[in-house]
Write a protein that holds these residues in place. Structure first.
Motif, PDB file in Angstrom:
ATOM      1  N   PRO A  38       0.751  -1.018   0.013  1.00 37.26           N
ATOM      2  CA  PRO A  38       0.097  -0.253   0.052  1.00 37.26           C
ATOM      3  C   PRO A  38       0.796   1.285   0.045  1.00 37.26           C
ATOM      4  CG  PRO A  38       0.162  -0.636   2.015  1.00 37.26           C
ATOM      5  CD  PRO A  38       0.965  -1.891   1.351  1.00 37.26           C
ATOM      6  N   GLY A  39       0.293   2.234  -0.576  1.00 39.70           N
ATOM      7  CA  GLY A  39       0.885   3.654  -0.538  1.00 39.70           C
ATOM      8  C   GLY A  39       2.251   3.830  -1.251  1.00 39.70           C
ATOM      9  N   PRO A  40       2.917   4.890  -0.838  1.00 42.26           N
ATOM     10  CA  PRO A  40       3.987   5.318  -1.797  1.00 42.26           C
ATOM     11  C   PRO A  40       5.341   4.563  -1.419  1.00 42.26           C
ATOM     12  CG  PRO A  40       3.876   6.637   0.261  1.00 42.26           C
ATOM     13  CD  PRO A  40       2.831   5.782   0.397  1.00 42.26           C
ATOM     14  N   TYR A  41       5.128   3.057  -1.299  1.00 43.18           N
ATOM     15  CA  TYR A  41       6.375   2.371  -1.044  1.00 43.18           C
ATOM     16  C   TYR A  41       7.432   2.446  -2.313  1.00 43.18           C
ATOM     17  CZ  TYR A  41       4.766   1.025   3.350  1.00 43.18           C
ATOM     18  OH  TYR A  41       4.114   1.030   4.692  1.00 43.18           O
ATOM     19  N   TRP A  42       6.741   2.996  -3.548  1.00 42.53           N
ATOM     20  CA  TRP A  42       7.560   3.107  -4.681  1.00 42.53           C
ATOM     21  C   TRP A  42       8.972   4.009  -4.237  1.00 42.53           C
ATOM     22  CZ3 TRP A  42       7.937   8.187  -5.974  1.00 42.53           C
ATOM     23  CH2 TRP A  42       6.936   9.010  -5.643  1.00 42.53           C
ATOM     24  N   TYR A  43       8.833   4.867  -3.255  1.00 40.21           N
ATOM     25  CA  TYR A  43       9.885   5.822  -3.008  1.00 40.21           C
ATOM     26  C   TYR A  43      11.333   5.163  -2.506  1.00 40.21           C
ATOM     27  CZ  TYR A  43      11.982   9.662  -0.872  1.00 40.21           C
ATOM     28  OH  TYR A  43      12.838  10.997  -0.396  1.00 40.21           O
ATOM     29  N   PHE A  44      10.859   4.050  -2.035  1.00 41.41           N
ATOM     30  CA  PHE A  44      12.268   3.456  -1.638  1.00 41.41           C
ATOM     31  C   PHE A  44      13.246   3.029  -2.656  1.00 41.41           C
ATOM     32  CE2 PHE A  44       9.414   2.287   1.954  1.00 41.41           C
ATOM     33  CZ  PHE A  44       9.697   3.150   2.986  1.00 41.41           C
ATOM     34  N   GLY A  45      12.355   2.509  -3.551  1.00 41.95           N
ATOM     35  CA  GLY A  45      13.135   2.151  -4.844  1.00 41.95           C
ATOM     36  C   GLY A  45      13.731   3.352  -5.912  1.00 41.95           C
ATOM     37  N   LEU A  46      12.934   4.357  -5.948  1.00 38.15           N
ATOM     38  CA  LEU A  46      13.365   5.579  -6.520  1.00 38.15           C
ATOM     39  C   LEU A  46      14.457   6.348  -5.899  1.00 38.15           C
ATOM     40  CD1 LEU A  46      12.887   8.035  -8.604  1.00 38.15           C
ATOM     41  CD2 LEU A  46      11.312   9.014  -6.545  1.00 38.15           C
ATOM     42  N   THR A  47      14.487   6.288  -4.464  1.00 34.78           N
ATOM     43  CA  THR A  47      15.719   6.817  -3.662  1.00 34.78           C
ATOM     44  C   THR A  47      16.853   5.914  -4.012  1.00 34.78           C
ATOM     45  OG1 THR A  47      14.126   7.640  -2.120  1.00 34.78           O
ATOM     46  CG2 THR A  47      16.318   7.547  -1.505  1.00 34.78           C
ATOM     47  N   LEU A  48      16.742   4.567  -4.068  1.00 33.93           N
ATOM     48  CA  LEU A  48      18.025   3.913  -4.313  1.00 33.93           C
ATOM     49  C   LEU A  48      18.373   4.046  -5.568  1.00 33.93           C
ATOM     50  CD1 LEU A  48      19.874   1.418  -3.509  1.00 33.93           C
ATOM     51  CD2 LEU A  48      18.152  -0.179  -4.555  1.00 33.93           C
ATOM     52  N   GLN A  49      17.563   4.170  -6.644  1.00 33.76           N
ATOM     53  CA  GLN A  49      18.106   4.681  -7.954  1.00 33.76           C
ATOM     54  C   GLN A  49      18.789   6.054  -8.058  1.00 33.76           C
ATOM     55  OE1 GLN A  49      15.188   4.393 -10.893  1.00 33.76           O
ATOM     56  NE2 GLN A  49      14.145   2.451 -10.204  1.00 33.76           N
ATOM     57  N   LEU A  50      18.133   6.995  -7.228  1.00 32.65           N
ATOM     58  CA  LEU A  50      19.052   8.275  -7.196  1.00 32.65           C
ATOM     59  C   LEU A  50      20.187   8.362  -6.553  1.00 32.65           C
ATOM     60  CD1 LEU A  50      15.731  10.545  -6.430  1.00 32.65           C
ATOM     61  CD2 LEU A  50      16.951  10.512  -8.595  1.00 32.65           C
ATOM     62  N   TYR A  51      20.377   7.629  -5.570  1.00 32.44           N
ATOM     63  CA  TYR A  51      21.758   7.612  -4.734  1.00 32.44           C
ATOM     64  C   TYR A  51      22.654   6.832  -5.664  1.00 32.44           C
ATOM     65  CZ  TYR A  51      20.261   9.028  -0.014  1.00 32.44           C
ATOM     66  OH  TYR A  51      19.911   9.618   0.761  1.00 32.44           O
ATOM     67  N   ILE A  52      22.340   5.812  -6.711  1.00 27.92           N
ATOM     68  CA  ILE A  52      23.107   5.193  -7.592  1.00 27.92           C
ATOM     69  C   ILE A  52      23.716   6.332  -8.551  1.00 27.92           C
ATOM     70  CG2 ILE A  52      23.468   3.365  -9.254  1.00 27.92           C
ATOM     71  CD1 ILE A  52      21.526   1.519  -7.511  1.00 27.92           C
ATOM     72  N   VAL A  53      22.483   6.968  -9.420  1.00 31.11           N
ATOM     73  CA  VAL A  53      22.840   7.895 -10.165  1.00 31.11           C
ATOM     74  C   VAL A  53      23.763   9.126  -9.594  1.00 31.11           C
ATOM     75  CG1 VAL A  53      21.671   9.738 -11.543  1.00 31.11           C
ATOM     76  CG2 VAL A  53      20.717   7.442 -11.494  1.00 31.11           C
ATOM     77  N   TYR A  54      23.382   9.201  -8.413  1.00 32.62           N
ATOM     78  CA  TYR A  54      24.438  10.463  -7.806  1.00 32.62           C
ATOM     79  C   TYR A  54      25.846  10.003  -7.804  1.00 32.62           C
ATOM     80  CZ  TYR A  54      26.464  13.353  -4.156  1.00 32.62           C
ATOM     81  OH  TYR A  54      27.274  13.792  -3.353  1.00 32.62           O
ATOM     82  N   ARG A  55      25.962   8.643  -7.327  1.00 38.01           N
ATOM     83  CA  ARG A  55      27.472   8.064  -7.090  1.00 38.01           C
ATOM     84  C   ARG A  55      28.152   8.037  -8.414  1.00 38.01           C
ATOM     85  NH1 ARG A  55      31.549   8.006  -5.836  1.00 38.01           N
ATOM     86  NH2 ARG A  55      32.861   7.135  -4.036  1.00 38.01           N
ATOM     87  N   ILE A  94       7.782   5.225 -16.309  1.00 40.30           N
ATOM     88  CA  ILE A  94       9.269   5.769 -16.054  1.00 40.30           C
ATOM     89  C   ILE A  94       9.266   6.637 -15.149  1.00 40.30           C
ATOM     90  CG2 ILE A  94       9.526   5.512 -18.632  1.00 40.30           C
ATOM     91  CD1 ILE A  94       9.185   8.552 -19.241  1.00 40.30           C
ATOM     92  N   ARG A  95       8.020   7.266 -14.690  1.00 44.20           N
ATOM     93  CA  ARG A  95       7.852   8.419 -13.574  1.00 44.20           C
ATOM     94  C   ARG A  95       7.812   7.550 -12.341  1.00 44.20           C
ATOM     95  NH1 ARG A  95       6.778  13.465 -14.394  1.00 44.20           N
ATOM     96  NH2 ARG A  95       5.700  13.741 -12.247  1.00 44.20           N
ATOM     97  N   TYR A  96       7.952   6.325 -12.257  1.00 40.27           N
ATOM     98  CA  TYR A  96       8.159   5.627 -11.096  1.00 40.27           C
ATOM     99  C   TYR A  96       9.788   5.477 -10.588  1.00 40.27           C
ATOM    100  CZ  TYR A  96       3.744   3.631  -9.623  1.00 40.27           C
ATOM    101  OH  TYR A  96       2.161   3.656  -8.843  1.00 40.27           O
ATOM    102  N   ASN A  97      10.487   5.740 -11.695  1.00 46.39           N
ATOM    103  CA  ASN A  97      11.962   5.613 -11.532  1.00 46.39           C
ATOM    104  C   ASN A  97      12.404   6.801 -11.454  1.00 46.39           C
ATOM    105  OD1 ASN A  97      12.340   2.477 -11.913  1.00 46.39           O
ATOM    106  ND2 ASN A  97      10.744   3.190 -13.433  1.00 46.39           N
ATOM    107  N   PHE A  98      13.690   6.927 -11.391  1.00 46.76           N
ATOM    108  CA  PHE A  98      14.606   8.099 -11.244  1.00 46.76           C
ATOM    109  C   PHE A  98      14.295   9.139 -12.287  1.00 46.76           C
ATOM    110  CE2 PHE A  98      17.399   6.450 -14.198  1.00 46.76           C
ATOM    111  CZ  PHE A  98      18.095   7.561 -14.825  1.00 46.76           C
TER     112      PHE A  98
END
Length: 231
Positions: A38-55, A94-98
């Motif tokens: 339920p809810g916005p748990y897609w955010y965890f995967g999105l955050t993981l992707q953004l940290y990878i992209v950042y690094r 695609i908007r579910y992702n980074f």
């Protein structure tokens, strides 16, 4: 498990959906709407992707790289205009992702590097302009893609205008915000159905109070978990 048991008419968990949420890769599934709940748990995967992209792409690089990546992600989204037949599903995916989160993420990086304090009048003007842009920009697909930027600007400007006495409860809520993010979707699936039976305000009030209380208890519980020690 509890939400799945109490939601007989909703999408039920499948084994791969559970694995995807644990590994934070369910954002990549073909039907993320049905795989993440339920809810916005897609955010965890999105955050993981953004940290990878950042690094990999942005770490210790000039701000021009961040601006360029924001532009690339914006262009990729413009390709999938809702006016084109069958493109909405692709845009939603695609908007579910980074790609969909790069704009506010990049703005945070740029503000951390180049942000400066402004006069109160400037913050007030930015807040008013942001409200107008968010409202009118939501009526057109291409301007809607930039609405998140003005939501961020408007939120920062508004908080800069608040008196210190009003900031204290906001700061307390900020401390429990991560826990609130985790617990509120579960409680929503359990409590909000009360509203569908006609008890609208009762369900909403119980949901809000229970979410804040559980988030506070969750933060207290986390203090008993040993933290890793640096070597």
């Amino acid at each position: 498990v509890l939400v799945d048991y109490l939601s007989p008419c909703h999408y039920h968990y499948r084994f791969l959906n559970v694995v995807g949420q644990i590994l934070m890769v369910s954002n990549l599934y073909t039907e993320p709407d049905h795989a993440i709940w339920p809810g916005p748990y897609w955010y965890f995967g999105l955050t993981l992707q953004l940290y990878i992209v950042y690094r990999l792409l942005l770490y210790r690089r000039k701000s021009a790289y961040t601006i360029a990546l924001i532009a690339v992600c914006w262009i990729l989204q413009t390709v999938f205009s809702p006016e084109m037949y069958g493109s909405w599903d692709s845009l939603n995916r695609i908007r579910y992702n980074f790609i969909g989160g790069m704009l506010p993420f990049g703005m945070g990086m740029l503000y951390a590097r180049h942000g400066r304090l402004l006069p109160k009048g400037a913050y007030a003007a930015l807040a008013v302009v942001s409200v107008a842009v968010v409202f009118w920009g939501s009526f057109n697909f291409h301007s809607w893609l930039w609405v998140p930027a003005f939501i961020v600007i408007g939120a920062v400007s508004t908080f800069k205008l608040l008196p210190e006495c009003a900031l204290k409860p906001c700061m307390w809520t900020g401390v429990i915000s991560s826990s609130l993010f985790v617990v509120h979707p579960v409680l929503r699936e359990i409590i909000i159905p009360m509203s569908r039976r006609g008890q609208v305000f009762t369900g909403i009030v119980i949901y809000l109070v229970a979410s804040v209380l559980c988030a506070w208890l969750f933060m207290k519980l986390l203090k008993f978990i040993p933290k890793p020690k640096s070597i």
